[in-house]
Design an enzyme around this catalytic site. Structure first.
Site, mmCIF file in Angstrom:
data_model
loop_
_atom_site.group_PDB
_atom_site.id
_atom_site.type_symbol
_atom_site.label_atom_id
_atom_site.label_comp_id
_atom_site.label_asym_id
_atom_site.label_seq_id
_atom_site.Cartn_x
_atom_site.Cartn_y
_atom_site.Cartn_z
ATOM 1 N N ALA A 156 -4.372 -4.262 79.440
ATOM 2 C CA ALA A 156 -4.600 -2.835 79.184
ATOM 3 C C ALA A 156 -4.812 -2.610 77.703
ATOM 4 C CB ALA A 156 -3.414 -2.003 79.679
ATOM 5 N N PHE A 212 -2.031 -7.867 70.246
ATOM 6 C CA PHE A 212 -2.818 -7.296 69.146
ATOM 7 C C PHE A 212 -1.988 -6.295 68.339
ATOM 8 C CE2 PHE A 212 -6.196 -7.573 72.665
ATOM 9 C CZ PHE A 212 -6.421 -8.929 72.443
ATOM 10 N N PRO A 261 -5.487 11.685 66.687
ATOM 11 C CA PRO A 261 -6.432 12.161 65.669
ATOM 12 C C PRO A 261 -6.058 11.748 64.249
ATOM 13 C CG PRO A 261 -6.061 13.874 67.294
ATOM 14 C CD PRO A 261 -5.093 12.774 67.613
ATOM 15 N N GLU A 302 -4.545 8.936 63.385
ATOM 16 C CA GLU A 302 -4.941 7.530 63.275
ATOM 17 C C GLU A 302 -6.449 7.393 63.111
ATOM 18 O OE1 GLU A 302 -4.789 3.388 65.925
ATOM 19 O OE2 GLU A 302 -3.721 5.180 66.609
ATOM 20 N N ARG A 303 -7.207 8.137 63.880
ATOM 21 C CA ARG A 303 -8.661 7.981 63.857
ATOM 22 C C ARG A 303 -9.264 8.542 62.573
ATOM 23 N NH1 ARG A 303 -8.581 9.237 70.335
ATOM 24 N NH2 ARG A 303 -8.093 7.073 70.893
ATOM 25 N N ARG A 362 -29.133 -10.782 40.197
ATOM 26 C CA ARG A 362 -29.798 -11.888 40.880
ATOM 27 C C ARG A 362 -31.313 -11.780 40.730
ATOM 28 N NH1 ARG A 362 -29.242 -17.072 42.778
ATOM 29 N NH2 ARG A 362 -30.476 -17.385 44.689
ATOM 30 N N GLN A 383 -39.386 -3.633 46.016
ATOM 31 C CA GLN A 383 -39.403 -2.386 46.783
ATOM 32 C C GLN A 383 -38.506 -2.451 48.015
ATOM 33 O OE1 GLN A 383 -42.816 -1.005 49.303
ATOM 34 N NE2 GLN A 383 -43.019 0.548 47.697
ATOM 35 N N ASN A 402 -14.985 2.398 70.430
ATOM 36 C CA ASN A 402 -15.953 3.461 70.163
ATOM 37 C C ASN A 402 -16.568 4.041 71.428
ATOM 38 O OD1 ASN A 402 -15.401 3.200 67.494
ATOM 39 N ND2 ASN A 402 -17.443 2.500 66.878
#
Length: 380
Positions: A131, A157, A243, A245-246, A271, A282, A369
């Site tokens: 889950a 996680f 909200p 956290e996001r 460089r 360009q 997302n």
């Protein structure tokens, strides 16, 4: 372009300077070491507490620094500008807000001062092997047992999992009640029988962040470990606090976009290829022009979100927009910037390469997302 966010002021600029100095001295020099050991040094939390940056937007009466969301946003921005993805202040602050807004007065007085000082490191355990974004599908249980509960299950996680002293655990207290059967439990991990931290997980990025598996085998907690003191409020508490956290993820994402643009402009000026600096070509100029435009749009958007947070009107829909759009843009921009570094962009000694692997999970954690789009679509 000279631009000052509408929420900034001289006091916040001074605070930013102090945070930047702290990050330069206590965070940046140790990033490679932390990546190798897979977690920050425990002492960093105590130093952050002494500095007053851990709970910058928590009231002083609960041990916080008494600032606003603007202060906390500055902390996240400065860590982002430094490229740090190891110091888990983000999760720590999220847990503090769960306790501040959803906890009992006793829980606030007990835990917030310890979180503010760094004496306790906090984590929140939502995801399980079966889950993730679907929190209704969790299986970790908290069963009433006398004057307390017994928790059984596992989580995966979990950021700050290795060092966590306090874990907010999403549990099922009534498996037959759907979302109304979810409760959040406050678990103190020190000398906690049945609580076990698994291995620090091998990730493609954010290697200095201690992301772990957590196991609960008849972990006993007292009755007052239920966040807010009442069973069955967990899903509502989660939806109310997400909200915050996001929006945080949006703030960090914009900082990363701005850093990637700055590093790439600097590199393309130095460089040379085919007898000229890359920025004189360009294609390079057009790519950077597009990125600068998108970075400006993202900055304007996140500043609007910060103002909404400060004025108490941030809602789930707007926070979901910020989380999904900015994290998508972050990954896109960093990929484009890496391309302009050529082969060097693929070398981890170059910050843009580290940013590339660190960014990808932004589109996953905090709610994938795809879930953000589902939330937004409900308002159509």
């Amino acid at each position: 372009m000279n631009y000052t966010p509408p929420w900034m002021c001289s006091e916040l600029e001074s605070f930013r300077d102090a945070i930047r100095r702290f990050v330069e001295s206590e965070v940046t020099p140790h990033q490679e070491h932390w990546r190798k050991q897979q977690h920050v040094d425990r002492s960093l939390w105590n130093k952050g507490g002494e500095m007053g940056m851990l709970l910058a937007d928590i009231p002083e009466e609960y041990g916080g620094s008494g600032g606003s969301f603007a202060h906390q946003a500055i902390v996240f921005e400065e860590l982002g500008y430094a490229g740090d993805m190891a110091f888990g202040i983000h999760v720590h602050a999220i847990v503090a807000h769960y306790i501040l807004n959803q906890g009992t007065e006793e829980q606030k007085k007990k835990y917030l001062p310890l979180l503010a000082s760094g004496e306790m490191v906090a984590a929140i355990a939502m995801s399980e092997p079966g889950a993730g974004s679907d929190l209704k599908g969790i299986r970790t249980s908290a069963v009433r047992d006398g004057d307390g509960y017994r928790i059984n299950g596992s989580k995966i996680f979990i950021s700050n999992g290795y060092l966590a002293d306090l874990v907010v655990v999403v549990t099922k207290t009534d498996p037959d009640a759907g979302s109304k059967g979810v409760s959040l439990m406050l678990v103190e991990t020190k000398n906690c029988p049945g609580y076990r931290v698994g291995r620090i997980l091998e990730k493609i990025g954010q290697k200095g962040q201690d992301t772990c598996e957590l196991f609960f085998d008849d972990v006993r907690v007292p009755a007052d470990a239920v966040l807010g003191g009442l069973e069955g409020k967990g899903f509502y508490q989660l939806m109310t606090e997400l909200p915050y956290e996001r929006t945080i993820l949006g703030v960090a994402g914009v900082a990363a976009i701005e850093r990637a643009l700055r590093l790439t402009i600097e590199y393309t000026k130095e460089r040379k290829a085919f007898g000229q600096a890359l920025i004189e070509m360009q294609n390079t100029r057009f790519v950077l022009a597009e990125i600068k435009t998108e970075a400006t749009i993202a900055r304007t958007f996140i500043d609007r979100c910060i103002v909404d947070m400060l004025e108490g009107r941030m809602d789930t829909e707007l926070a979901s927009m910020a989380k999904y759009w900015i994290s998508d843009l972050q990954c896109k921009v960093i990929d484009q910037c890496l391309q302009l570094f050529g082969g060097y962009g693929y070398m981890l000694e170059y910050p843009i390469a580290q940013m590339y692997v660190d960014a990808r999970v932004q589109r996953i954690y905090g709610g994938a997302n795809e879930i953000m789009k589902e939330i937004i679509s409900r308002s159509l």
